[in-house]
Design a protein around this motif. Sequence first.
Motif, mmCIF file in Angstrom:
data_model
loop_
_atom_site.group_PDB
_atom_site.id
_atom_site.type_symbol
_atom_site.label_atom_id
_atom_site.label_comp_id
_atom_site.label_asym_id
_atom_site.label_seq_id
_atom_site.Cartn_x
_atom_site.Cartn_y
_atom_site.Cartn_z
ATOM 1 N N GLY A 1 0.989 -1.062 0.061
ATOM 2 C CA GLY A 1 -0.420 -0.292 0.309
ATOM 3 C C GLY A 1 1.041 1.026 0.057
ATOM 4 O O GLY A 1 1.938 1.522 0.833
ATOM 5 N N ALA B 1 0.282 5.386 -0.033
ATOM 6 C CA ALA B 1 -0.375 6.775 0.527
ATOM 7 C C ALA B 1 0.445 7.876 0.244
ATOM 8 O O ALA B 1 1.411 7.772 0.358
ATOM 9 N N ASN C 1 -2.855 -1.041 -3.198
ATOM 10 C CA ASN C 1 -3.699 -0.377 -2.464
ATOM 11 C C ASN C 1 -3.124 1.035 -2.550
ATOM 12 O O ASN C 1 -1.675 1.063 -2.966
ATOM 13 N N SER C 2 -4.097 2.179 -2.964
ATOM 14 C CA SER C 2 -3.046 3.570 -3.007
ATOM 15 C C SER C 2 -4.425 4.569 -2.266
ATOM 16 O O SER C 2 -5.772 4.255 -1.922
ATOM 17 N N PHE C 3 -3.899 5.380 -1.275
ATOM 18 C CA PHE C 3 -4.492 5.737 -0.019
ATOM 19 C C PHE C 3 -4.416 6.937 -0.462
ATOM 20 O O PHE C 3 -3.286 7.591 -0.243
ATOM 21 N N GLU C 4 -5.511 7.811 -0.533
ATOM 22 C CA GLU C 4 -4.984 9.149 -0.778
ATOM 23 C C GLU C 4 -5.521 9.829 0.204
ATOM 24 O O GLU C 4 -6.156 9.969 0.435
ATOM 25 N N HIS C 5 -4.801 11.357 0.330
ATOM 26 C CA HIS C 5 -5.303 12.143 1.602
ATOM 27 C C HIS C 5 -4.727 13.375 0.954
ATOM 28 O O HIS C 5 -4.013 13.978 1.452
ATOM 29 N N ASP D 1 0.512 2.515 10.368
ATOM 30 C CA ASP D 1 -0.691 2.272 10.047
ATOM 31 C C ASP D 1 -0.165 0.165 9.345
ATOM 32 O O ASP D 1 0.675 1.611 7.935
ATOM 33 N N VAL E 1 -0.138 0.140 5.294
ATOM 34 C CA VAL E 1 0.886 1.358 4.643
ATOM 35 C C VAL E 1 2.247 1.282 4.334
ATOM 36 O O VAL E 1 2.877 1.017 5.243
#
Length: 301
Positions: A34, A36, A63-67, A88, A91
Amino acid sequence: MSATIIDGKAYAAGLRTRIAKAVGELSREGATPGLAVVLVGEDPASQIYVKNKARQTAEVGMNSFEHKLPASTSEADLLALVARLNADPAVDGILVQLPLPKQIDTQKVIEAIDPGKDVDGFHPINAGRLMTGVPGFVSCTPLGCLLLIRSVRRDLAGLDAVVVGRSNIVGKPMAQLLLSQSCTVTTAHSRTRDLAEVCRRANILVAAVGRPEMVRGDWVKPGAIVIDVGINRVPNPAAGEGKTKVVGDVAYEEAAKVASAITPVPGGVGPMTIACLLRNTLQAACLRRGLSMPMVDAAQA
Ligand code: NDP
């Protein structure tokens, strides 16, 4: 002489295919990597970069986590988010898109990222590892440049390399990487005397300056490998009023007549940066799971 054009777009596509295969194997074990990505503010160029990063992350199966945070975000709030991402387990890699708004101390944020998740390679621990020859994360653009250089010449030992530019994200790590390949390295910058003459000594010439077409054809040693990192938007009246185009730091047409191999702009170094970010995220995921990194490129050889 007419130079081989080093096709960064094709190389990056091949690298992403190999990364996707390795990610598929991890995912079958229930261990999908993942990444982020944190964007603060609405800078248009940064928004495009972040969108491309998220798309390519998903395309290789990670997995892509965009903030996305508002431009008014405080340093404390950003540091709190970084701390959450550090903790996390989903991530593996954290990228904070630069530049950050002026109320935020960029160095403080870089140093807050867990060095084991610092897939940009900007943390002083990773910069130090590169300098001392210890495995770590290498910043994506210089790593991409090295892969392109090694795609046309595998053994670089003993070659004279000149890197024009000494930024922490491109010039300095590039020089270290070439030194690690046993090149004799000169780092040039805005205070270098007789830059053209210095460049003419280079078997490998890397331009990372941010000045459109500054490096002329007669600065290039016949047979040199020329890597153009620059991305400069300039007016293009031939295409119509108000139109622009992107050029590098090297006068491409002139240099291509002298060099043995050269990267175009666009389509050279640019596509390699995100591919190397994904590569580093795969490396982070393997390290965190106690697995060895699959062979995806020549940087490991
Ligand atoms: P910086 O502005 O941080 O650094 C530029 C460097 O060039 C400095 O070391 C500066 O010297 C040197 N320089 C400036 N003018 C001259 C001159 N006239 N003669 C010799 N040296 C000079 O830029 P970056 O390293 O961040 O980026 C460089 C270029 O690469 C930019 O065009 C940027 O857009 C592009 N880039 C492309 C990426 C990609 O994915 N392809 C990724 C990152 C950057 P001094 O230190 O003395 O001021």
